[in-house]
Design an enzyme around this catalytic site. Structure first.
Site, PDB file in Angstrom:
ATOM      1  N   THR A  19      10.560 -39.480 -24.753  1.00 32.84           N
ATOM      2  CA  THR A  19      11.107 -38.433 -25.607  1.00 32.84           C
ATOM      3  C   THR A  19      12.272 -37.713 -24.957  1.00 32.84           C
ATOM      4  OG1 THR A  19       8.942 -38.106 -26.592  1.00 32.84           O
ATOM      5  CG2 THR A  19      10.504 -36.329 -26.878  1.00 32.84           C
ATOM      6  N   THR A  42       6.037 -38.730 -21.975  1.00 36.45           N
ATOM      7  CA  THR A  42       4.914 -37.908 -21.504  1.00 36.45           C
ATOM      8  C   THR A  42       3.554 -38.587 -21.679  1.00 36.45           C
ATOM      9  OG1 THR A  42       4.772 -36.786 -23.645  1.00 36.45           O
ATOM     10  CG2 THR A  42       6.096 -35.734 -21.934  1.00 36.45           C
ATOM     11  N   ASP A  43       3.460 -39.559 -22.584  1.00 32.28           N
ATOM     12  CA  ASP A  43       2.139 -40.132 -22.890  1.00 32.28           C
ATOM     13  C   ASP A  43       1.406 -40.606 -21.640  1.00 32.28           C
ATOM     14  OD1 ASP A  43       2.420 -39.719 -25.613  1.00 32.28           O
ATOM     15  OD2 ASP A  43       1.707 -41.730 -26.136  1.00 32.28           O
ATOM     16  N   LYS A  56      -2.157 -34.801 -19.024  1.00 31.62           N
ATOM     17  CA  LYS A  56      -1.639 -34.316 -20.306  1.00 31.62           C
ATOM     18  C   LYS A  56      -2.834 -33.847 -21.124  1.00 31.62           C
ATOM     19  CE  LYS A  56       1.316 -35.602 -24.221  1.00 31.62           C
ATOM     20  NZ  LYS A  56       2.188 -36.623 -24.837  1.00 31.62           N
TER      21      LYS A  56
END
Lengths: 438, 438
Positions: A105, A181-182, A260
């Site tokens: 992203t 970020t996943d 996360k």
């Protein structure tokens, strides 16, 4: 300098170099001030993309009679968006930061045809989104690959680790890895194990919103990451992301102890089983907990990663035969057990068989905080007797990454077990007191 | 009344009924005040077990010349520990609470031979640990089974649900289920789906420390749970556990939105994707968020649960063939995907095959907070097109339990999908704004 001319405002704006600081007053009286950044391919005619002083981007529809004031020309050292870094003037001197881009992203934008997000392909486009990154010194972009992070796997971790060593070897004083970020936290754990004797910080950073969206956190996160990468003492793998919802505070998470914890919040990343190493506020870095200092040796890559391991989430009703099928042929498995690290004892059979076959079985807790400890309940003692390694306060994901790394270093289950038990990159602080967290 | 006699202090203490409030001053000047509770089989000679006013238990070695003061006789309505509830005087009147015991730490004690914890087998022993539970009205113990919660599975959920209906049918105004903490949240989700038209609260409660340990939270948790079970309006399945580390505040978590987030802290249970429904402070219940009120109908059991479902934790490096082997023959699978609900697209093949075979594939987020949403990234759109159901902000564990429940209600994958999409027990609040949490 003011240049309110008679020409159509849109025509004047289109001709400006990316990065030019402008003020735009629209016919309805709204006033926008920001740096010109590249337009979306689909933003349509007459929509100006501005990066506001907050780091947010905004699209403004420009009327023919809108007032345009050029506040400041585009910075000379480029990065206004249209100039790839490789063609920048080489006058930028002093310690430089290597910015490894891997996709995600932080290097994506909304595709207005589908309403979804697509990766940005051009290096110039990436830098166009992030003017001012070189405020305190040069940044050199090192494109590694362009992948959404759910597609990133162990071979990619190896590639990132090698490119990090390479970038330090070429003289970088610090490295920033821009990443989706996943699976950012899996990668940060992997780089923590794959890199030794670092001469400077390796800072992983991502964004929860693409940089062309008003609420993007990409600019602020990346700026904070570059700030930390210039730190003269820290030399370990960390993750820098928003801490809370304000724009001026960023947490520095140890690479092996971060997760996360929300699918979309900007402050989704949280340190587990302990506080962050420190925080960044503005251009000030506060390191308030012990960190690994700069090594005087040469940076080393300790790969490759092994293969054939997985994570099994135990749950009520999990059939032992299903678990056994899942683990068949695996060299190692990390179980996310319940509580202190338990499974129903009907699973003892396959676990014993797996251990007997040389499979390394590691127990963690699906609570994600606290320790996995075999000595409190009879179930834990049974499992430990069966040869299950209890991973203390290691996160399941970190235990999995470490297991792959250990499997890459030895074929001998005993050696793998020793590697698993030996702290390597701050991944465990051993047994915590039950309630020692605030 | 004071009875400092000349006899050996230990002989006097041994003769007292369980529940007697005593004050003991030892030869070294320490003073202990508390209710006599049953001794451990292994606590050895001359060790008195006292429940302190804080709810903590302590073992005190009694010397021959220690001073014993009897402060208050054991309560008349029993529960001092030596009298099973079934033989208590039937004089206790007014609305009564059914206390279903299922095992777990809340009904366990340290086994001093092994240093581990073992379940308490005797009903009298359980009640002996918890004097004062009937302060505000009668409590009837309903032993269901005696199991550590990692051993509890879907058939046990059905049994607990049926016994809950049965207990209400016999006139209970509320039900408390004492349960091990490891899988307490799975059970609370299961009871939420398995029970309809409740006439009162169903309160699940556990303890992170066994009741004979000084730091036990069993007493305070159970007292709070019974307090809530007497609530005149609330009529849904909730979990009551410590909120924070003080002894006077307990959170009321919705049964479908709670998770054990630490392997040992007393405040391990946390509501996810929203705040708790309310809190209990002392004997005051504060319900600050919407709750399900008492039904005027009869309580109904909506089981049985289906079988053949599981949870798959996606991670980098997960081989599609391994995932496929895991899911083989399953009627349903809940994937804990990354971020907004993603897996590497190399998994599309087996997912499509599974859907084509009639397997229900549900996507959740391993972040555990925020939504799983297929419409942000191309990966999500691909998966949704392949027939994957996105579960919004449902926890993976709750989605799994709901899936079993739905599979128990229909053999038709379309009907199962409809059930999964239809909110039933507060398990989802649909799409959250990205940053709407404090």
């Amino acid at each position: 300098m003011s240049e309110n001319g008679p020409a159509d405002a849109w025509d004047r704006l289109r001709a400006l170099p990316m990065g030019t600081l402008v003020e735009l007053t629209t016919a309805d009286g709204a006033r926008w001030r920001g740096a010109v950044v590249p337009p979306h391919e689909m933003s349509g005619d007459r929509v100006l993309q501005l990066k506001l002083p907050t780091g947010y981007n905004v699209g403004v529809r420009v009327g023919p009679t809108d007032q345009v004031t050029i506040v400041e020309a585009a910075p000379l050292n480029g990065n206004g968006g249209s100039t790839p870094s490789k063609t920048r003037p080489s006058s930028a001197t002093g310690p430089w930061i290597g910015l490894l881009t891997t996709g995600g992203t932080i290097a994506s934008r909304v595709d207005y045809r589908t309403g979804g997000v697509r990766p940005v392909r051009e290096e110039s486009e990436i830098l166009g989104f992030y003017p001012d990154l070189e405020r305190d010194g040069p940044v050199r972009v090192v494109p590694v690959f362009d992948r959404l992070s759910e597609e990133i796997g162990p071979p990619d971790w190896e590639e990132m680790a090698r490119r990090t060593v390479d970038t330090f070897s070429k003289g970088a004083s610090g490295v920033v890895v821009a990443h989706g970020t996943d699976t950012l936290a899996y990668t940060s754990a992997a780089l923590s194990f794959l890199l030794e004797d670092l001469p400077g910080p390796v800072v992983l950073v991502g964004a929860q919103r693409s940089p062309d969206r008003p609420s993007s956190d990409g600019f602020t996160n990346l700026t904070a990451a570059v700030t930390l990468a210039r730190h003269p003492e820290l030399a370990e793998v960390v993750v820098v992301m928003h801490d809370g919802l304000s724009d001026d505070r960023f947490a520095i998470h140890r690479g092996t102890r971060v997760r996360k914890m929300h699918s979309s919040r900007r402050d989704a990343f949280r340190s587990r089983n302990g506080p962050p190493i420190g925080w960044i506020e503005g251009s000030t870095v506060h390191l308030v907990h012990p960190f690994r200092p700069r090594s005087t040796g040469s940076p080393r890559y300790t790969g490759p990663m092994g293969t054939g391991a997985t994570i099994l989430w135990f749950h009520p009703g999990l059939e032992p035969s299903r678990a056994e099928a899942f683990v068949a042929g695996a060299r190692g498995v990390v179980i996310a057990g319940t509580g202190l690290g338990h499974v129903a004892l009907s699973h003892l059979g396959w676990i014993k068989s797996a251990v007997a076959r040389g499979t390394t079985v590691v127990m963690t807790t699906q609570c994600l905080e606290g320790v996995a400890d075999p000595f409190v309940y009879a179930t834990g003692r049974e499992l430990a007797r069966a040869g299950v390694l209890y991973a203390g306060d290691m996160l399941p994901e970190t235990a999995y990454v470490k297991l792959l790394w250990a499997l890459g270093r030895s074929d001998d289950p005993h050696a793998v077990a020793e590697l698993m038990k030996t702290p390597k990159a701050g991944e465990t602080e051993g047994r915590h007191e039950a309630e020692d967290h605030p």
